[in-house]
Design a protein around this motif. Structure first.
Motif: not given
Length: 320
Positions: A65-73, A87-94, A97-104
């Motif tokens: 869910s994109l609502a659960d992502f943390s996004w850059n300023n 806009f660049q972000g990753h899940p706040m709850n991971d 760690r699938t997004f440990a080195n990744g982003s959307l």
């Protein structure tokens, strides 16, 4: 994501400046991308799927869910020179760690004139358009051959969803081997549009060797989602709340995929008024001119030869 563009914006027949269009899109995009729990990044396990047209293209994993992502300023990436921001972000709850080195990432760019981007699929744009590029980079897939997709939601016009059109062409110079352009149109006299080529890329820069097929599901009415209580969003979209949605999935179980480079990109063009019309490229026009002109030139030369041959022998008088 929302791509509704209507005359209710108050511009009439006057198009906004590129910077204004970018600013409005940036103010509206966070609510479209982050404010609704139904906006999702989809992932499918295609390991045991051999049919490239299968829907869904594999066993679905729980969506992100994109609502659960943390996004850059967004101000950190706003570039007035190129009229772009990301806009660049990753899940706040991971926990895995699938997004440990990744982003959307969602990169938005406006344009000051008609042209084409340097990177495929090189959609033709004008000063009345913005390009939205989606990039998934470095995230660990949950399967060996995971396919990804996006849920795309848009405001309808009245009770109906936007119309969907597929345009075919003999020209594929800008997106080799694609031959197709998909678009959504709002209204019978389009007040807005969204365009994309049914292709994504598994490498950067994109090319023919890394092209992935892009499948869009039919557009269907969705549940009414309440608009965020933002005066800018209300001015941007109006007070209607009838939404339509479709899913876009990228890739097939065979061929190149996200698993090659852990990279995926796809672009969409959004704009006001009538969509740009793709004409034949200079390369194809040149090929057609040669293909059609060569036979005509041969006929012309052959006719001249016959005419001169006939004239040469017509100078002799018969001895009888």
């Amino acid at each position: 994501m929302r791509g509704s563009v209507e005359h209710s914006w108050g511009w009439g027949h006057s198009a906004p400046s590129p910077l204004l269009l970018l600013t409005l899109f940036l103010f509206a995009a966070p609510f479209g991308l982050l404010g609704e729990k139904t906006r999702q990044l989809l992932e499918f396990d295609s390991t045991n799927v051999s049919d490239t047209a299968a829907k869904p293209p594999g066993t679905p994993y729980p969506p992100y869910s994109l609502a659960d992502f943390s996004w850059n300023n967004i101000t950190d990436s706003l570039d007035p020179a190129t009229l772009s921001a990301t806009f660049q972000g990753h899940p706040m709850n991971d926990p895995t760690r699938t997004f440990a080195n990744g982003s959307l990432a969602f990169r938005v760019q406006a344009f000051s004139r008609s042209s084409r981007p340097a990177q495929p699929p090189r959609l033709l744009h004008t000063a009345d358009t913005c390009q939205l590029e989606v990039a998934l980079v470095g995230a660990s897939p949950r399967g060996n051959r995971s396919l990804f997709g996006l849920e795309v939601a848009t405001l309808g016009q009245g009770p109906d969803c936007p119309s969907v059109q597929k345009q075919h062409s003999i020209d594929d110079e800008y997106a080799p081997a694609v031959f197709q352009l998909d678009q959504l149109l709002w209204g019978s006299l389009p007040s807005g549009f969204a365009q994309w080529r049914p292709v994504a890329y598994s490498q950067k820069p994109g090319g023919r060797e890394s092209a992935l097929p892009c499948q869009a599901s039919p557009l269907h009415p969705a549940l009414a989602y309440p608009l965020p209580q933002s005066p800018i969003v209300r001015a941007f979209f109006g007070s209607q709340n009838n939404f339509c949605a479709f899913n876009v999935t990228f890739g097939a179980s065979t061929g190149p995929g996200y698993w090659d480079q852990h990279y995926l990109s796809w672009s969409m063009l959004l704009g006001v008024g009538f969509p740009p019309v793709d004409g034949l490229s200079p390369l194809v026009l040149g090929i057609m001119a040669v293909a059609l002109g060569a036979p005509g030139l041969m006929l012309l030369v052959g006719g001249l030869v016959l005419l001169l041959y006939h004239k040469k022998y017509s100078e002799y008088q018969s001895i009888n």
